[in-house]
Design a protein around this motif. Structure first.
Motif, PDB file in Angstrom:
ATOM      1  N   MET A 269       0.845  -1.189   0.000  1.00 22.02           N
ATOM      2  CA  MET A 269       0.000   0.000   0.000  1.00 22.02           C
ATOM      3  C   MET A 269       0.880   1.238   0.000  1.00 22.02           C
ATOM      4  N   LEU A 270       0.618   2.151  -0.927  1.00 25.99           N
ATOM      5  CA  LEU A 270       1.346   3.406  -0.990  1.00 25.99           C
ATOM      6  C   LEU A 270       0.606   4.467  -0.206  1.00 25.99           C
ATOM      7  N   PHE A 271       1.310   5.122   0.682  1.00 23.47           N
ATOM      8  CA  PHE A 271       0.688   6.169   1.489  1.00 23.47           C
ATOM      9  C   PHE A 271       1.021   7.536   0.923  1.00 23.47           C
ATOM     10  N   VAL A 272       0.067   8.431   1.043  1.00 20.12           N
ATOM     11  CA  VAL A 272       0.321   9.810   0.681  1.00 20.12           C
ATOM     12  C   VAL A 272       1.224  10.404   1.741  1.00 20.12           C
ATOM     13  N   THR A 273       2.148  11.239   1.364  1.00 17.94           N
ATOM     14  CA  THR A 273       3.050  11.844   2.328  1.00 17.94           C
ATOM     15  C   THR A 273       2.273  12.708   3.304  1.00 17.94           C
ATOM     16  N   PRO A 274       2.744  12.839   4.551  1.00 19.89           N
ATOM     17  CA  PRO A 274       2.008  13.624   5.539  1.00 19.89           C
ATOM     18  C   PRO A 274       1.699  15.036   5.062  1.00 19.89           C
ATOM     19  N   VAL A 275       2.632  15.666   4.400  1.00 21.84           N
ATOM     20  CA  VAL A 275       2.373  16.962   3.794  1.00 21.84           C
ATOM     21  C   VAL A 275       2.543  16.791   2.289  1.00 21.84           C
ATOM     22  N   LEU A 276       1.454  16.922   1.563  1.00 25.25           N
ATOM     23  CA  LEU A 276       1.477  16.645   0.135  1.00 25.25           C
ATOM     24  C   LEU A 276       2.390  17.606  -0.602  1.00 25.25           C
ATOM     25  N   ALA A 277       2.994  17.109  -1.672  1.00 29.82           N
ATOM     26  CA  ALA A 277       3.857  17.946  -2.499  1.00 29.82           C
ATOM     27  C   ALA A 277       2.987  18.843  -3.362  1.00 29.82           C
ATOM     28  N   ASN A 278       2.935  20.119  -3.010  1.00 33.24           N
ATOM     29  CA  ASN A 278       2.069  21.043  -3.716  1.00 33.24           C
ATOM     30  C   ASN A 278       2.424  21.155  -5.185  1.00 33.24           C
ATOM     31  N   ASP A 279       3.717  21.183  -5.467  1.00 33.92           N
ATOM     32  CA  ASP A 279       4.137  21.324  -6.867  1.00 33.92           C
ATOM     33  C   ASP A 279       3.647  20.156  -7.699  1.00 33.92           C
ATOM     34  N   TYR A 280       3.758  18.955  -7.149  1.00 33.28           N
ATOM     35  CA  TYR A 280       3.322  17.760  -7.871  1.00 33.28           C
ATOM     36  C   TYR A 280       1.831  17.834  -8.192  1.00 33.28           C
ATOM     37  N   LEU A 281       1.013  18.113  -7.197  1.00 29.64           N
ATOM     38  CA  LEU A 281      -0.434  18.150  -7.418  1.00 29.64           C
ATOM     39  C   LEU A 281      -0.842  19.354  -8.264  1.00 29.64           C
ATOM     40  N   THR A 282      -0.132  20.457  -8.109  1.00 33.36           N
ATOM     41  CA  THR A 282      -0.424  21.617  -8.951  1.00 33.36           C
ATOM     42  C   THR A 282      -0.203  21.278 -10.414  1.00 33.36           C
ATOM     43  N   ASN A 283       0.886  20.591 -10.703  1.00 35.85           N
ATOM     44  CA  ASN A 283       1.175  20.196 -12.088  1.00 35.85           C
ATOM     45  C   ASN A 283       0.164  19.168 -12.591  1.00 35.85           C
ATOM     46  N   ILE A 284      -0.243  18.251 -11.707  1.00 30.80           N
ATOM     47  CA  ILE A 284      -1.236  17.247 -12.092  1.00 30.80           C
ATOM     48  C   ILE A 284      -2.554  17.921 -12.454  1.00 30.80           C
ATOM     49  N   VAL A 285      -2.980  18.876 -11.610  1.00 28.09           N
ATOM     50  CA  VAL A 285      -4.240  19.572 -11.860  1.00 28.09           C
ATOM     51  C   VAL A 285      -4.193  20.319 -13.189  1.00 28.09           C
ATOM     52  N   LYS A 286      -3.056  20.920 -13.514  1.00 28.34           N
ATOM     53  CA  LYS A 286      -2.939  21.634 -14.780  1.00 28.34           C
ATOM     54  C   LYS A 286      -3.162  20.704 -15.968  1.00 28.34           C
ATOM     55  N   ILE A 287      -2.778  19.452 -15.788  1.00 25.55           N
ATOM     56  CA  ILE A 287      -2.915  18.470 -16.883  1.00 25.55           C
ATOM     57  C   ILE A 287      -4.341  17.933 -16.976  1.00 25.55           C
ATOM     58  N   ILE A 288      -4.958  17.626 -15.832  1.00 20.00           N
ATOM     59  CA  ILE A 288      -6.249  16.921 -15.853  1.00 20.00           C
ATOM     60  C   ILE A 288      -7.454  17.841 -15.727  1.00 20.00           C
ATOM     61  N   GLU A 289      -7.226  19.104 -15.351  1.00 21.23           N
ATOM     62  CA  GLU A 289      -8.361  19.991 -15.108  1.00 21.23           C
ATOM     63  C   GLU A 289      -9.183  20.207 -16.372  1.00 21.23           C
ATOM     64  N   PRO A 290     -10.507  20.057 -16.290  1.00 23.11           N
ATOM     65  CA  PRO A 290     -11.359  20.279 -17.463  1.00 23.11           C
ATOM     66  C   PRO A 290     -11.305  21.735 -17.900  1.00 23.11           C
ATOM     67  N   LYS A 291     -11.440  21.966 -19.200  1.00 18.02           N
ATOM     68  CA  LYS A 291     -11.326  23.313 -19.754  1.00 18.02           C
ATOM     69  C   LYS A 291     -12.648  24.074 -19.696  1.00 18.02           C
ATOM     70  N   THR A 292     -13.752  23.361 -19.527  1.00 17.48           N
ATOM     71  CA  THR A 292     -15.062  24.019 -19.653  1.00 17.48           C
ATOM     72  C   THR A 292     -15.815  24.149 -18.335  1.00 17.48           C
ATOM     73  N   SER A 293     -15.259  23.651 -17.231  1.00 14.91           N
ATOM     74  CA  SER A 293     -15.951  23.738 -15.941  1.00 14.91           C
ATOM     75  C   SER A 293     -15.051  24.370 -14.893  1.00 14.91           C
ATOM     76  N   GLN A 294     -15.653  24.693 -13.745  1.00 10.84           N
ATOM     77  CA  GLN A 294     -14.908  25.311 -12.656  1.00 10.84           C
ATOM     78  C   GLN A 294     -14.658  24.275 -11.566  1.00 10.84           C
ATOM     79  N   THR A 295     -13.484  24.323 -10.969  1.00 16.21           N
ATOM     80  CA  THR A 295     -13.137  23.321  -9.960  1.00 16.21           C
ATOM     81  C   THR A 295     -12.526  23.981  -8.729  1.00 16.21           C
ATOM     82  N   ALA A 296     -12.676  23.304  -7.621  1.00 16.60           N
ATOM     83  CA  ALA A 296     -12.035  23.709  -6.371  1.00 16.60           C
ATOM     84  C   ALA A 296     -11.622  22.452  -5.618  1.00 16.60           C
TER      85      ALA A 296
END
Length: 465
Positions: free
Chosen positions: A1-28
């Motif tokens: 089982m892979l655990f998420v780090t206690p404090v998530l890597a913001n840069d990693y998730l920020t880059n992931i969101v830029k890739i997967i975020e839909p272009k036509t809707s709003q997200t939070a």
């Protein structure tokens, strides 16, 4: 089982969101690592995106309802339906009027009421000399502001009233006839409603535009028209339009079927006479069972019935959507939830006028985790690939999300929200909220996977450094 780090890597998730975020809707998004020793609602935030922006929450609103109801009413609260009179049963009759006090129980059925009257029959009752008064609220609002009008004939948007029987919903079946494209509509002969049916079946797909239409008229009368593509029978769930009349007609039929004669009539009243003698009562299951159904199955009627009860409990007047919403906001604010920017108009999330932020929902989740009185709500959340509204949802029936995500869904046209927890090796490790509004059905058809699925997969698949 892979655990998420206690404090998530913001840069990693920020880059992931830029890739997967839909272009036509709003997200939070907001993700918070959980500290079992945390005592406030300001836990460290591992990742956030537009966390204070307001969104239509849909059924994630039920998290607020569950918390407020538990805090104000208690886990053991139950709705109570009572039958009473000024005098007892004597010589097989009630000399005077009988009162049936409806309590807004969202789970009350005609069978429950039948059992109450059978109990009176065991006490000897055969005749009511006066009237049977059904005590409720004659002026209440049955739908909250912002409910979509074309939802109102469907049972997930059934009217919320002191008068509730069988979830204020009628089950029916529409089946094709053998000889032609006509249809036959069937429902219980004991249902005191009227439905005219002119709908047809498009068995060979030769009708250019084929859609069923249900028109709602006064006095629980409906008209079904249009067409249905296919050859298989269709199950229908039709929300009644007048719950008080439905209860009145149901009780009239019930007395006749039970052989209890009445000299007067079955009438509706808002008056609640004092100094009466309790003859029989029915209690709903306790609140802890009601919230289980509400969260697991996203039951709207339970949610809004509890909301109205909050208004009654806090302000001592008949419950309504307005005073219930005000009460809920007050209760949660007293618990440390900052709802100063929120707009709350119902308890179910059906209203398009509700507005919540990811941060506000995250505070509710952290309160559920930190307050022992609320911990039981965690076990009532749908589990990915296993229970409730996440049992068969795309992306949640396989690893890495199956069995790991415990969350309340929030879905309606254009809305795809999720709020809950990550549970790994028996421990809650993260609280998260993912909101998406403006989710177009045409875009949904072409997407590889929902945005919330892609984000959670990316978060969970990240290895420890």
């Amino acid at each position: 089982m892979l655990f998420v780090t206690p404090v998530l890597a913001n840069d990693y998730l920020t880059n992931i969101v830029k890739i997967i975020e839909p272009k036509t809707s709003q997200t939070a998004i907001i993700v918070s690592p959980l500290d079992n020793n945390a005592k406030d609602l300001k836990a460290d935030v591992g990742f956030r995106k537009d966390a204070e922006r307001l969104f239509v929450p849909a059924s994630t609103m039920k998290l607020l309802t569950a918390v407020a109801a538990t805090k104000a009413l208690g886990r053991d609260f139950s709705f109570t339906t009572q039958i009473d009179s000024f005098v007892g049963i004597k010589n097989n009759r009630i000399e005077g009027d009988l009162f049936l006090r409806f309590d807004g129980d969202p789970t009350l059925t005609t069978n429950d009421l039948r059992q109450l009257f059978k109990l009176l029959q065991k006490q000897g009752l055969k005749h009511i000399e006066g009237n049977l008064y059904l005590v409720g609220d004659q002026q209440e609002t049955l739908q909250a502001p912002g409910w979509v009008w074309d939802d109102l004939g469907i049972c997930y948007a059934a009217p919320v009233s002191r008068y509730i029987l069988n979830q204020n919903c009628v089950k029916a079946k529409l089946a094709p006839t053998l000889a032609d494209n006509q249809s036959k509509l069937t429902f219980s002969q004991f249902e005191p409603i009227s439905i005219t049916n002119t709908a047809v079946f498009d068995k060979v797909d030769d009708i250019p535009f084929c859609e069923l239409s249900l028109q709602r008229h006064s006095n629980n009368q409906f008209a079904l028209s249009g067409c249905y593509a296919g050859q298989k029978p269709l199950k229908l769930s039709i929300a009644i339009s007048d719950p008080a009349l439905y209860a009145q007609n149901s009780l009239t039929n019930m007395l006749e079927n039970l052989g209890i004669s009445i000299n007067g009539n079955v009438l509706l009243t808002s008056k609640r006479p004092a100094n009466t003698l309790l003859l029989a009562q029915h209690k709903s299951k306790p609140l802890s069972d009601l919230t289980d159904t509400m969260l697991l199955k996203s039951d709207n009627l339970i949610a809004d019935s509890l909301l109205k009860r909050l208004g009654q409990h806090i302000y001592g007047v008949p419950g309504s959507f307005i005073n219930g919403s005000t009460a809920m906001k007050q209760i949660l604010t007293d618990q440390g939830i900052d709802l100063s920017s929120a707009n709350i108009v119902d308890g179910s999330g059906l209203s398009r006028y509700n507005l919540l932020s990811a941060q506000q929902l995250s505070q509710v989740l952290l309160l559920i985790k930190q307050d022992k009185q609320l911990n039981f709500l965690i076990d009532q959340l749908p589990i990915a690939g296993k229970t409730g509204t996440l049992a068969y949802r795309s992306g949640y029936t396989s690893l890495p999300l199956k069995g790991i995500v415990l969350a309340k869904t929030g879905s309606m046209m254009g809305v795809a929200n999720l709020a809950g927890f990550i549970k790994q090796d028996g421990q809650l490790t993260q609280a998260f909220v993912i909101l998406e509004n403006g989710h177009s059905p045409s875009v949904k058809k072409t997407e590889v996977a929902p945005f919330n699925v892609l984000f959670l997969q990316s978060m969970l698949q990240k290895s420890q450094p």
